[in-house]
Scaffold this motif. Structure first.
Motif, PDB file in Angstrom:
ATOM      1  N   THR A   1      -7.985   0.282   0.619  1.00 32.41           N
ATOM      2  CA  THR A   1      -7.389   1.251  -0.311  1.00 32.41           C
ATOM      3  C   THR A   1      -8.484   1.945  -1.117  1.00 32.41           C
ATOM      4  OG1 THR A   1      -5.352  -0.027  -0.437  1.00 32.41           O
ATOM      5  CG2 THR A   1      -5.757   1.529  -2.207  1.00 32.41           C
ATOM      6  N   GLU A   2      -9.425   1.174  -1.639  1.00 33.17           N
ATOM      7  CA  GLU A   2     -10.506   1.760  -2.432  1.00 33.17           C
ATOM      8  C   GLU A   2     -11.392   2.654  -1.566  1.00 33.17           C
ATOM      9  OE1 GLU A   2     -11.299   1.925  -5.709  1.00 33.17           O
ATOM     10  OE2 GLU A   2      -9.286   1.089  -5.903  1.00 33.17           O
TER      11      GLU A   2
ATOM     12  N   GLU B   1      -7.082  -4.320  -0.304  1.00 34.27           N
ATOM     13  CA  GLU B   1      -7.633  -3.732  -1.527  1.00 34.27           C
ATOM     14  C   GLU B   1      -8.911  -2.942  -1.221  1.00 34.27           C
ATOM     15  OE1 GLU B   1      -7.938  -7.252  -3.930  1.00 34.27           O
ATOM     16  OE2 GLU B   1      -5.849  -7.105  -4.595  1.00 34.27           O
TER      17      GLU B   1
ATOM     18  N   ILE C   1       0.815  -1.219   0.000  1.00 30.46           N
ATOM     19  CA  ILE C   1       0.000   0.000   0.000  1.00 30.46           C
ATOM     20  C   ILE C   1       0.849   1.270   0.000  1.00 30.46           C
ATOM     21  CG2 ILE C   1      -2.004  -1.130   1.022  1.00 30.46           C
ATOM     22  CD1 ILE C   1      -1.355   0.269   3.664  1.00 30.46           C
TER      23      ILE C   1
ATOM     24  N   ASN D   1     -10.534   4.436   0.840  1.00 28.44           N
ATOM     25  CA  ASN D   1      -9.819   5.644   1.214  1.00 28.44           C
ATOM     26  C   ASN D   1      -9.341   6.451   0.019  1.00 28.44           C
ATOM     27  OD1 ASN D   1      -9.439   5.747   4.308  1.00 28.44           O
ATOM     28  ND2 ASN D   1      -9.219   3.605   3.738  1.00 28.44           N
ATOM     29  N   ARG D   2      -9.862   6.135  -1.134  1.00 27.46           N
ATOM     30  CA  ARG D   2      -9.508   6.875  -2.353  1.00 27.46           C
ATOM     31  C   ARG D   2     -10.118   8.273  -2.256  1.00 27.46           C
ATOM     32  NH1 ARG D   2      -8.112   5.256  -7.581  1.00 27.46           N
ATOM     33  NH2 ARG D   2      -8.426   3.110  -6.923  1.00 27.46           N
TER      34      ARG D   2
END
Length: 121
Positions: free
Chosen positions: A113-114, A110, A76, A116-117
């Motif tokens: 991460t998405e 994953e 990450i 927190n985009r």
């Protein structure tokens, strides 16, 4: 940034090398020029190899089910210490503790991460 670095950025490494070698050619023997070309070629190849090596390592990690904290941090793009701090504060990606080991499920990384985009405005 010096003139040689600017030349590499503007013209690319091969052209920059040719121009640099034209400038220093009167001062070097043909053997020295050949050695310099070989050293430059190896340096470029090593840089490409390292870039592809990192990409291959990240792809290998994505194929695993669980990652160690060090692997998760690399995947990450944060320092392992940051991931540890997040975990201690109850933030960051979900973890699984198995036999005292902290593991990060790749699917959760994953999803996190998405989630927190941030879209650019």
């Amino acid at each position: 940034m010096n003139t040689n670095e600017q030349m590499v950025i503007q013209d690319g490494p091969a052209t920059a090398l040719s121009r640099l070698m034209e400038q220093i050619q009167p001062e070097l023997s043909q053997g020295q020029l050949t050695e310099l070309q070989e050293l430059f070629s190896r340096a470029v190849a090593m840089g490409v190899s390292q870039a592809f090596g990192r990409a291959a390592r990240l792809e290998e990690m994505r194929r695993k089910i669980m990652l160690t904290p060090t692997e998760a941090a690399e995947l990450i793009g944060v320092p392992a210490k940051t991931l540890s701090n997040w975990r201690s504060a109850g933030r960051g990606p979900d973890v699984v503790k198995h036999g005292g080991k902290v593991l990060y499920p790749v699917k959760d990384l994953e999803k996190w991460t998405e989630a927190n985009r941030v879209k650019n405005l």
